[in-house]
Write a protein that holds these residues in place. Structure first.
Motif, short mmCIF file in Angstrom:
data_model
loop_
_atom_site.label_atom_id
_atom_site.label_comp_id
_atom_site.label_asym_id
_atom_site.label_seq_id
_atom_site.Cartn_x
_atom_site.Cartn_y
_atom_site.Cartn_z
N ALA A 268 1.04 -1.14 0.06
CA ALA A 268 0.63 -0.09 0.04
C ALA A 268 1.39 2.17 0.40
N SER A 269 0.91 1.80 -0.87
CA SER A 269 1.88 2.72 -1.25
C SER A 269 0.43 4.34 -1.79
N ALA A 270 1.58 5.78 -1.78
CA ALA A 270 0.32 6.36 -1.41
C ALA A 270 -1.21 6.84 -2.72
N TYR A 271 -0.09 5.65 -3.44
CA TYR A 271 -1.16 5.35 -4.67
C TYR A 271 -2.84 5.48 -4.13
N HIS A 272 -4.05 5.39 -4.40
CA HIS A 272 -5.11 5.06 -4.08
C HIS A 272 -5.23 2.95 -4.61
N LEU A 273 -4.18 2.62 -5.16
CA LEU A 273 -4.13 0.78 -5.83
C LEU A 273 -2.96 0.62 -5.18
N PRO A 274 -2.69 -0.73 -4.66
CA PRO A 274 -1.60 -1.26 -4.38
C PRO A 274 -0.68 -1.56 -5.50
N ARG A 275 0.51 -1.33 -4.89
CA ARG A 275 1.43 -1.32 -6.25
C ARG A 275 2.69 -2.53 -6.01
N LEU A 276 3.39 -2.93 -7.12
CA LEU A 276 4.12 -4.48 -6.77
C LEU A 276 4.93 -3.78 -5.60
N GLY A 277 5.33 -4.88 -5.45
CA GLY A 277 6.83 -4.86 -4.37
C GLY A 277 7.72 -5.44 -5.12
N GLN A 278 8.85 -6.34 -3.90
CA GLN A 278 10.10 -7.19 -4.30
C GLN A 278 9.60 -8.28 -4.60
N GLY A 279 7.90 -8.68 -4.25
CA GLY A 279 7.77 -10.06 -5.08
C GLY A 279 7.56 -9.83 -5.94
N GLY A 280 7.11 -8.49 -6.96
CA GLY A 280 6.29 -8.31 -8.31
C GLY A 280 8.13 -8.72 -8.45
N TYR A 281 9.08 -7.94 -8.40
CA TYR A 281 10.32 -8.26 -9.24
C TYR A 281 11.09 -9.42 -8.59
N LYS A 282 10.73 -10.05 -8.39
CA LYS A 282 10.64 -12.18 -7.78
C LYS A 282 10.09 -12.72 -9.22
N ALA A 283 8.72 -12.84 -8.90
CA ALA A 283 8.34 -13.48 -10.23
C ALA A 283 8.51 -13.06 -11.63
N ALA A 284 9.40 -12.17 -11.35
CA ALA A 284 10.02 -10.95 -13.32
C ALA A 284 11.18 -12.35 -13.01
N PHE A 285 11.85 -11.83 -11.94
CA PHE A 285 12.93 -12.92 -12.53
C PHE A 285 12.55 -14.25 -12.77
N GLU A 286 11.75 -15.44 -11.77
CA GLU A 286 11.57 -16.10 -11.73
C GLU A 286 11.19 -16.56 -13.46
N GLY A 287 10.23 -15.97 -13.76
CA GLY A 287 9.82 -16.37 -15.40
C GLY A 287 11.10 -15.78 -15.83
N VAL A 288 11.98 -14.83 -16.09
CA VAL A 288 13.24 -15.49 -16.75
C VAL A 288 14.08 -16.17 -17.20
N TRP A 289 14.06 -16.66 -15.66
CA TRP A 289 14.67 -17.96 -15.45
C TRP A 289 14.59 -18.91 -15.65
N ARG A 290 13.16 -19.13 -15.70
CA ARG A 290 12.73 -20.46 -15.81
C ARG A 290 13.01 -20.65 -17.67
N ALA A 291 12.35 -19.26 -17.99
CA ALA A 291 12.94 -18.80 -19.77
C ALA A 291 13.98 -19.54 -20.46
N VAL A 292 14.64 -18.79 -20.08
CA VAL A 292 16.33 -19.17 -20.33
C VAL A 292 17.07 -20.41 -19.79
N THR A 293 16.65 -21.20 -18.78
CA THR A 293 17.01 -22.38 -18.49
C THR A 293 16.47 -23.82 -18.61
N ASN A 294 14.98 -23.23 -19.76
CA ASN A 294 14.10 -24.44 -19.68
C ASN A 294 13.85 -24.98 -18.69
N GLY A 295 13.21 -24.33 -17.27
CA GLY A 295 12.28 -25.10 -16.34
C GLY A 295 12.87 -25.60 -15.37
N ALA A 296 14.40 -25.06 -15.02
CA ALA A 296 15.29 -25.29 -13.88
C ALA A 296 14.90 -24.70 -12.87
#
Length: 406
Positions: A268-296
């Motif tokens: 919860a930030s100053a904006y009226h809707l919730p914003r992405l946190g570090q968990g959003g970055y983690k999900a993005a990195f995990e997606g890149v990792w799966r794509a590069v490593t073919n699902g490792a």
């Protein structure tokens, strides 16, 4: 006449003696002792509170209604509490000073745990080893890590400045104001099979202290290190993709360990809707990792709520704070130990889940209270708390009623 004579004699006595004389006129000595004991120091409770910050006490930098009232009341009542947040990016001292001013309540670092505070317990494991710290504004997180006892800390700014071709879409000029030269002792010659330049650097661990500001640059650097041979930036492990090895050979060749400090997808930030946190970055990195490593599988260690290690660390802090209250001379009551902790938060995925699942080694029980003033706004929460209330004041009142506190 006897009473009248006593009254005249009392008038000439010192004030304290006169009070005792007056009490004796209206009751027995036993009653006198009972009345004098009412001035004894207040007790310290055998229960306590843990508060999330964003969405519970503050909305961005602005105090929420009744936050000051709540914390002031608990301090006056000698009821221990700590602030337990998945936020971070600054030193504990700096953050506590800000919170004290904004909430208008005297606070201390002994009452405060943020997402990366438990990293203090890992500093000895990496003594004289090189770690990469990412996230936060400028190099604040580097300075926090150094305050924790880490002795050799790099940032992505250092690397992109030293190796400008590392990420083609970053301008090294944007990072020079807070980048540091890489010490010569950390530079080593590349393997002759590598291209582009003569030197590289070896990294022993990667710590994501706070939400990355440049997701693209951080993702490329961390990916390179996890695919490297023994953490040497610019190398590639020959074990990658070897299906005869565990995890198809990925992260099986001395690559640095990866630590996340905060799994919150939203906050919860100053904006009226919730914003992405570090968990959003983690999900993005995990997606890149799966794509590069073919699902490792991505091997990483998680800190922050709802993870057990963070709650265990917070409980030790809370016990120490409570013992300080007991030992301050204000009370000798409640020394038998902490029995219950009420976790007050706005996020079912971190605050509620963490409190519901936590098993204390010291025997205390944690109960979750969900407020509507932050990320959660209504509906059936994905993890069920003990109760849902409007705000932090209502949460404390619910807990006090359960304890029979008057």
């Amino acid at each position: 006449m006897a009473a009248l004579s006593l009254g005249r004699r009392a008038a000439s006595l010192p004030v304290a003696a006169h009070r005792v004389s007056s009490i004796l006129q209206h009751g027995t000595l036993k009653q006198c002792r009972r009345r004098l004991q009412t001035t004894a120091p207040p007790r310290v409770s055998d229960f306590a509170f843990a508060f999330d910050i964003d969405g519970v006490l503050l909305r961005s930098s602005n105090p929420l209604p009744r936050a000051h009232k709540t914390l002031s009341y608990l301090q006056k009542q000698n009821i221990p509490f700590i602030l337990l947040t998945n936020g971070g990016g600054k030193s504990e001292t700096e953050r506590v000073e800000e919170l004290s001013q904004r909430l208008e309540v005297p606070l201390d670092v002994s009452m405060f745990v943020q997402s990366h505070t438990p990293f203090t317990e890992l500093a000895d494991d990496y003594k004289d080893k090189c770690i990469l710290v990412t996230g936060g504004d400028g190099d604040k997180c580097r300075r926090v890590a150094e305050n924790y006892g880490f002795t050799d800390v790099l940032t992505p700014a250092d690397l992109i400045t030293a190796f400008p071709t590392l990420w083609p879409f970053a301008s090294p000029q944007n990072y020079k104001s807070y980048a540091r030269p890489i010490p010569n002792r950390r530079l080593s010659s590349r393997d002759h099979s590598q291209r582009d330049g003569d030197n590289t650097v070896k990294v022993d661990a990667v710590f994501i202290f706070n939400d990355p500001r440049d997701w693209a640059l951080d993702t490329q650097i961390i990916l390179d290190l996890l695919l490297s041979q023994s953490g040497r930036l610019g190398s590639l492990s020959p074990k990658n993709g070897n299906n005869s090895l565990p995890n198809n050979g990925y992260q099986q060749d001395g690559q640095p360990l990866l630590y996340f400090s905060n799994p919150d997808l939203l906050w919860a930030s100053a904006y009226h809707l919730p914003r992405l946190g570090q968990g959003g970055y983690k999900a993005a990195f995990e997606g890149v990792w799966r794509a590069v490593t073919n699902g490792a599988k991505l091997e990483r260690r998680m800190f922050g709520k709802p993870h057990h290690g963070t709650f265990a660390f917070a409980e030790k802090k809370l016990e120490n704070h409570r013992h300080a209250l007991i030992g301050s001379g204000r009370s000798k009551i409640g020394t038998e130990g902490l029995k219950r902790v009420y976790m007050v938060g706005d996020n079912p995925e971190s605050d509620v889940l963490g409190a519901n699942d936590y098993q204390s080694a010291s025997g205390s029980t944690w109960q979750s209270i969900l407020v509507r003033s932050g990320v959660y706004s209504g509906g059936e929460p994905v993890h069920k708390p003990k109760v849902v209330v409007e705000d932090v004041w209502d949460a404390v009142q619910w807990g006090l009623e359960k304890e029979g506190w008057k």
